[in-house]
Enzyme design. Structure first.
Site, PDB file in Angstrom:
ATOM      1  N   ARG A   9      -1.447  15.066   5.364  1.00  0.00           N
ATOM      2  CA  ARG A   9      -2.548  14.902   6.314  1.00  0.00           C
ATOM      3  C   ARG A   9      -2.188  13.761   7.255  1.00  0.00           C
ATOM      4  O   ARG A   9      -1.704  12.716   6.814  1.00  0.00           O
ATOM      5  CB  ARG A   9      -3.848  14.594   5.574  1.00  0.00           C
ATOM      6  CG  ARG A   9      -5.043  14.525   6.519  1.00  0.00           C
ATOM      7  CD  ARG A   9      -6.360  14.619   5.789  1.00  0.00           C
ATOM      8  NE  ARG A   9      -6.506  15.883   5.074  1.00  0.00           N
ATOM      9  CZ  ARG A   9      -6.754  17.047   5.653  1.00  0.00           C
ATOM     10  NH1 ARG A   9      -6.862  17.152   6.963  1.00  0.00           N
ATOM     11  NH2 ARG A   9      -6.889  18.142   4.925  1.00  0.00           N
ATOM     12  N   GLU A 116      11.981   7.198   2.027  1.00  0.00           N
ATOM     13  CA  GLU A 116      13.228   6.613   1.565  1.00  0.00           C
ATOM     14  C   GLU A 116      14.382   7.410   2.162  1.00  0.00           C
ATOM     15  O   GLU A 116      14.453   8.626   1.999  1.00  0.00           O
ATOM     16  CB  GLU A 116      13.299   6.668   0.036  1.00  0.00           C
ATOM     17  CG  GLU A 116      14.561   6.078  -0.538  1.00  0.00           C
ATOM     18  CD  GLU A 116      14.629   6.207  -2.053  1.00  0.00           C
ATOM     19  OE1 GLU A 116      15.471   5.525  -2.647  1.00  0.00           O
ATOM     20  OE2 GLU A 116      13.846   6.993  -2.645  1.00  0.00           O
TER      21      GLU A 116
END
Length: 124
Positions: A9, A116
């Site tokens: 979202r 990451e």
């Protein structure tokens, strides 16, 4: 079985789309009206399928991105990727060496989701 994608979202679709495009994602298409909001399908170069879906509903902004711990994107050359992102206005943390040839860096998207970047050693 295999996982196809995750739907995140987002509060501001254009801001998030600019961020993920800078990261290297390409937009494949949109579904304008669903029960969740509008859906924008993204994939990374070389991926055979959509791996990320941006879910946008102006009435439901992101209030807590902490429900998703982090996403991981593998890169071939972490230093080059960080430099390319910086040229596009996206700041990544300095890389960390976690083992021989195993390096990571972190960045945060506009809604606070952590990403990451991972460079694995050859033949990993």
């Amino acid at each position: 079985m295999r996982m196809l994608h995750i739907g995140l979202r987002v509060t501001d679709l254009e801001r998030s789309l600019a961020f993920y495009t800078a990261l290297g994602y390409a937009e494949l298409g949109r579904v304008p009206e669903t029960d969740f909001g509008s859906l924008t399908m993204l994939k990374l170069p070389g991926d055979p399928f959509v791996s990320l879906e941006l879910v946008h509903d102006p009435a439901r902004p992101v209030k807590d991105g902490g429900a998703v711990n982090h996403l991981v994107v593998q890169v071939d050359d972490l230093d080059a990727t960080i430099a390319e992102l910086a040229a596009k206005g996206v700041t990544a943390e300095p890389p960390a060496e976690l083992g021989p040839g195993f390096r990571t860096s972190w960045l945060t998207d506009p809604d606070g989701y952590r990403i990451e970047l991972v460079q694995w050693p050859p033949a990993h």
